[in-house]
Design a protein around this motif. Structure first.
Motif, PDB file in Angstrom:
ATOM      1  N   GLU A  35       3.775 -10.757   8.805  1.00 56.05           N
ATOM      2  CA  GLU A  35       4.049  -9.470   9.424  1.00 56.05           C
ATOM      3  C   GLU A  35       4.581  -8.540   8.344  1.00 56.05           C
ATOM      4  O   GLU A  35       5.454  -8.920   7.558  1.00 56.05           O
ATOM      5  N   VAL A  36       4.028  -7.331   8.273  1.00 58.41           N
ATOM      6  CA  VAL A  36       4.396  -6.372   7.238  1.00 58.41           C
ATOM      7  C   VAL A  36       4.687  -5.019   7.880  1.00 58.41           C
ATOM      8  O   VAL A  36       3.915  -4.544   8.713  1.00 58.41           O
ATOM      9  N   HIS A  37       5.792  -4.406   7.487  1.00 58.43           N
ATOM     10  CA  HIS A  37       6.150  -3.056   7.932  1.00 58.43           C
ATOM     11  C   HIS A  37       6.170  -2.133   6.714  1.00 58.43           C
ATOM     12  O   HIS A  37       6.874  -2.417   5.733  1.00 58.43           O
ATOM     13  N   LEU A  38       5.393  -1.060   6.769  1.00 61.74           N
ATOM     14  CA  LEU A  38       5.332  -0.084   5.674  1.00 61.74           C
ATOM     15  C   LEU A  38       6.030   1.198   6.087  1.00 61.74           C
ATOM     16  O   LEU A  38       5.918   1.640   7.242  1.00 61.74           O
ATOM     17  N   GLU A  39       6.721   1.807   5.129  1.00 62.44           N
ATOM     18  CA  GLU A  39       7.371   3.094   5.357  1.00 62.44           C
ATOM     19  C   GLU A  39       7.083   3.984   4.158  1.00 62.44           C
ATOM     20  O   GLU A  39       7.345   3.606   3.006  1.00 62.44           O
ATOM     21  N   TRP A  40       6.519   5.160   4.421  1.00 62.03           N
ATOM     22  CA  TRP A  40       6.069   6.043   3.328  1.00 62.03           C
ATOM     23  C   TRP A  40       6.423   7.484   3.653  1.00 62.03           C
ATOM     24  O   TRP A  40       6.753   7.821   4.788  1.00 62.03           O
ATOM     25  N   LEU A  41       6.301   8.345   2.677  1.00 60.40           N
ATOM     26  CA  LEU A  41       6.629   9.773   2.820  1.00 60.40           C
ATOM     27  C   LEU A  41       8.043   9.950   3.361  1.00 60.40           C
ATOM     28  O   LEU A  41       8.300  10.718   4.279  1.00 60.40           O
ATOM     29  N   PHE A  42       8.974   9.193   2.752  1.00 62.26           N
ATOM     30  CA  PHE A  42      10.402   9.293   3.062  1.00 62.26           C
ATOM     31  C   PHE A  42      10.693   9.029   4.545  1.00 62.26           C
ATOM     32  O   PHE A  42      11.529   9.682   5.154  1.00 62.26           O
ATOM     33  N   GLY A  43       9.963   8.073   5.107  1.00 60.50           N
ATOM     34  CA  GLY A  43      10.188   7.659   6.485  1.00 60.50           C
ATOM     35  C   GLY A  43       9.359   8.401   7.519  1.00 60.50           C
ATOM     36  O   GLY A  43       9.424   8.077   8.713  1.00 60.50           O
ATOM     37  N   LEU A  44       8.563   9.392   7.089  1.00 57.69           N
ATOM     38  CA  LEU A  44       7.742  10.145   8.041  1.00 57.69           C
ATOM     39  C   LEU A  44       6.559   9.321   8.547  1.00 57.69           C
ATOM     40  O   LEU A  44       6.075   9.529   9.653  1.00 57.69           O
ATOM     41  N   MET A  45       6.090   8.405   7.728  1.00 56.59           N
ATOM     42  CA  MET A  45       4.958   7.562   8.113  1.00 56.59           C
ATOM     43  C   MET A  45       5.398   6.101   8.145  1.00 56.59           C
ATOM     44  O   MET A  45       5.862   5.567   7.136  1.00 56.59           O
ATOM     45  N   LYS A  46       5.246   5.474   9.299  1.00 56.26           N
ATOM     46  CA  LYS A  46       5.603   4.059   9.461  1.00 56.26           C
ATOM     47  C   LYS A  46       4.412   3.308  10.028  1.00 56.26           C
ATOM     48  O   LYS A  46       3.714   3.826  10.903  1.00 56.26           O
ATOM     49  N   ARG A 165      10.683  -1.918  -2.567  1.00 55.45           N
ATOM     50  CA  ARG A 165      10.158  -0.561  -2.671  1.00 55.45           C
ATOM     51  C   ARG A 165       9.312  -0.480  -3.935  1.00 55.45           C
ATOM     52  O   ARG A 165       9.731  -0.936  -4.999  1.00 55.45           O
ATOM     53  N   VAL A 166       8.118   0.091  -3.806  1.00 55.61           N
ATOM     54  CA  VAL A 166       7.195   0.181  -4.943  1.00 55.61           C
ATOM     55  C   VAL A 166       6.628   1.600  -5.029  1.00 55.61           C
ATOM     56  O   VAL A 166       6.569   2.320  -4.030  1.00 55.61           O
ATOM     57  N   ILE A 167       6.201   1.963  -6.245  1.00 47.53           N
ATOM     58  CA  ILE A 167       5.511   3.239  -6.466  1.00 47.53           C
ATOM     59  C   ILE A 167       4.032   2.914  -6.665  1.00 47.53           C
ATOM     60  O   ILE A 167       3.667   2.261  -7.646  1.00 47.53           O
ATOM     61  N   PRO A 168       3.162   3.332  -5.736  1.00 45.79           N
ATOM     62  CA  PRO A 168       1.739   2.961  -5.818  1.00 45.79           C
ATOM     63  C   PRO A 168       1.093   3.319  -7.148  1.00 45.79           C
ATOM     64  O   PRO A 168       0.288   2.547  -7.674  1.00 45.79           O
ATOM     65  N   LEU A 169       1.434   4.456  -7.710  1.00 48.39           N
ATOM     66  CA  LEU A 169       0.834   4.884  -8.978  1.00 48.39           C
ATOM     67  C   LEU A 169       1.145   3.897 -10.098  1.00 48.39           C
ATOM     68  O   LEU A 169       0.286   3.580 -10.923  1.00 48.39           O
ATOM     69  N   HIS A 170       2.359   3.384 -10.100  1.00 46.72           N
ATOM     70  CA  HIS A 170       2.763   2.403 -11.110  1.00 46.72           C
ATOM     71  C   HIS A 170       1.970   1.102 -10.961  1.00 46.72           C
ATOM     72  O   HIS A 170       1.491   0.533 -11.945  1.00 46.72           O
ATOM     73  N   LEU A 171       1.815   0.649  -9.705  1.00 48.37           N
ATOM     74  CA  LEU A 171       1.061  -0.587  -9.458  1.00 48.37           C
ATOM     75  C   LEU A 171      -0.407  -0.442  -9.843  1.00 48.37           C
ATOM     76  O   LEU A 171      -1.004  -1.363 -10.408  1.00 48.37           O
ATOM     77  N   ILE A 172      -0.993   0.723  -9.534  1.00 45.18           N
ATOM     78  CA  ILE A 172      -2.400   0.968  -9.894  1.00 45.18           C
ATOM     79  C   ILE A 172      -2.569   0.900 -11.402  1.00 45.18           C
ATOM     80  O   ILE A 172      -3.534   0.324 -11.921  1.00 45.18           O
ATOM     81  N   GLY A 173      -1.609   1.466 -12.137  1.00 44.77           N
ATOM     82  CA  GLY A 173      -1.664   1.412 -13.600  1.00 44.77           C
ATOM     83  C   GLY A 173      -1.591  -0.004 -14.132  1.00 44.77           C
ATOM     84  O   GLY A 173      -2.345  -0.379 -15.042  1.00 44.77           O
ATOM     85  N   LEU A 174      -0.708  -0.823 -13.555  1.00 45.99           N
ATOM     86  CA  LEU A 174      -0.572  -2.214 -14.008  1.00 45.99           C
ATOM     87  C   LEU A 174      -1.838  -3.019 -13.738  1.00 45.99           C
ATOM     88  O   LEU A 174      -2.288  -3.796 -14.588  1.00 45.99           O
ATOM     89  N   VAL A 175      -2.415  -2.836 -12.541  1.00 54.69           N
ATOM     90  CA  VAL A 175      -3.651  -3.559 -12.194  1.00 54.69           C
ATOM     91  C   VAL A 175      -4.802  -3.103 -13.084  1.00 54.69           C
ATOM     92  O   VAL A 175      -5.617  -3.915 -13.544  1.00 54.69           O
ATOM     93  N   ALA A 176      -4.879  -1.800 -13.368  1.00 55.60           N
ATOM     94  CA  ALA A 176      -5.942  -1.281 -14.240  1.00 55.60           C
ATOM     95  C   ALA A 176      -5.831  -1.875 -15.637  1.00 55.60           C
ATOM     96  O   ALA A 176      -6.830  -2.280 -16.240  1.00 55.60           O
ATOM     97  N   LEU A 177      -4.602  -1.952 -16.164  1.00 54.19           N
ATOM     98  CA  LEU A 177      -4.400  -2.556 -17.487  1.00 54.19           C
ATOM     99  C   LEU A 177      -4.802  -4.026 -17.492  1.00 54.19           C
ATOM    100  O   LEU A 177      -5.373  -4.524 -18.460  1.00 54.19           O
ATOM    101  N   LEU A 178      -4.500  -4.731 -16.388  1.00 54.78           N
ATOM    102  CA  LEU A 178      -4.885  -6.140 -16.289  1.00 54.78           C
ATOM    103  C   LEU A 178      -6.403  -6.293 -16.279  1.00 54.78           C
ATOM    104  O   LEU A 178      -6.961  -7.133 -16.992  1.00 54.78           O
ATOM    105  N   LEU A 179      -7.085  -5.463 -15.486  1.00 55.03           N
ATOM    106  CA  LEU A 179      -8.541  -5.567 -15.367  1.00 55.03           C
ATOM    107  C   LEU A 179      -9.256  -5.138 -16.642  1.00 55.03           C
ATOM    108  O   LEU A 179     -10.373  -5.583 -16.909  1.00 55.03           O
ATOM    109  N   LEU A 180      -8.628  -4.277 -17.438  1.00 52.32           N
ATOM    110  CA  LEU A 180      -9.239  -3.827 -18.686  1.00 52.32           C
ATOM    111  C   LEU A 180      -8.902  -4.737 -19.872  1.00 52.32           C
ATOM    112  O   LEU A 180      -9.379  -4.516 -20.972  1.00 52.32           O
ATOM    113  N   SER A 181      -8.086  -5.753 -19.615  1.00 53.19           N
ATOM    114  CA  SER A 181      -7.675  -6.659 -20.698  1.00 53.19           C
ATOM    115  C   SER A 181      -8.814  -7.606 -21.076  1.00 53.19           C
ATOM    116  O   SER A 181      -9.357  -8.310 -20.224  1.00 53.19           O
TER     117      SER A 181
END
Length: 196
Positions: A35-46, A165-181
């Motif tokens: 079970e996963v609960h997501l909260e985004w846009l400072f709590g406006l989107m759940k 808590r995660v920043i999606p842009l940061h995760l996308i960058g890490l995954v991109a670096l992994l896939l380009l390795s």
């Protein structure tokens, strides 16, 4: 036209830079439950997610034949062992896990796992990879980690829960670096050659 594209990209960039709060609970013993609960846009989107395969949405495990289970077990055994034996691939995966770990703001995290590959030697090789990593991660505040190897039987049991808590842009960058390795693709190629 170019201005509209630039503005759209800027909006997407800014949205991806907004942190996402994630509260989750994952359990796998005889059945899988999550079970996963997501909260985004400072709590406006759940949003509440029930991942596919959890016991409340799927009964897939009961319908599999013994041959399917045997082949799946063999595949699961070969992947971790192949990973452990490839030094460059192992180092790159370690680096990715470390970067990912530091990118996650952990408010509360608990992980308990029991894992065995059926062969004591292969389980020992996997534990040589997981043991030091688990010991290192468990020294951090707000984190409780326990991983137990099972040298007798093939098993994978998991209890995990937390609030992060995660920043999606940061995760996308890490995954991109992994896939380009190059080491990742070289390792995947070697694993395919061994499997063939």
């Amino acid at each position: 036209m170019l201005t509209a594209v630039a503005l759209s990209l800027l909006v997407v960039f800014l949205l991806l830079a907004i942190p996402v709060g994630i509260q989750f609970r994952v359990s796998r013993h005889k059945t899988f439950d999550a079970e996963v609960h997501l909260e985004w846009l400072f709590g406006l989107m759940k949003l509440r997610l029930q991942p596919p395969g959890s016991k409340s949405t799927s009964r897939e495990g009961k319908s599999r034949s013994s041959d399917d289970k045997a082949s799946s077990t063999a595949a699961k055994k070969s992947i971790p062992v192949a990973l452990v034996r490839q030094k460059h691939l192992r180092r790159r995966i370690f680096r990715f896990i470390g970067d990912l770990w530091h990118a996650i703001h952990k408010e509360k995290l608990s992980l308990n796992m029991r894992i065995g590959l059926g062969d004591p030697a292969e389980t020992g090789q996997l534990w040589a990879l997981l043991g030091p990593l688990a010991a290192l991660l468990s020294t951090m505040r707000e984190v409780t980690i326990g991983i137990r190897p099972d040298f007798i039987e093939t098993c994978f049991e998991l209890d995990c829960s937390g609030k992060i808590r995660v920043i999606p842009l940061h995760l996308i960058g890490l995954v991109a670096l992994l896939l380009l390795s190059p080491s990742i693709w070289r390792g995947i190629g070697q694993m395919r050659q061994r499997a063939a």
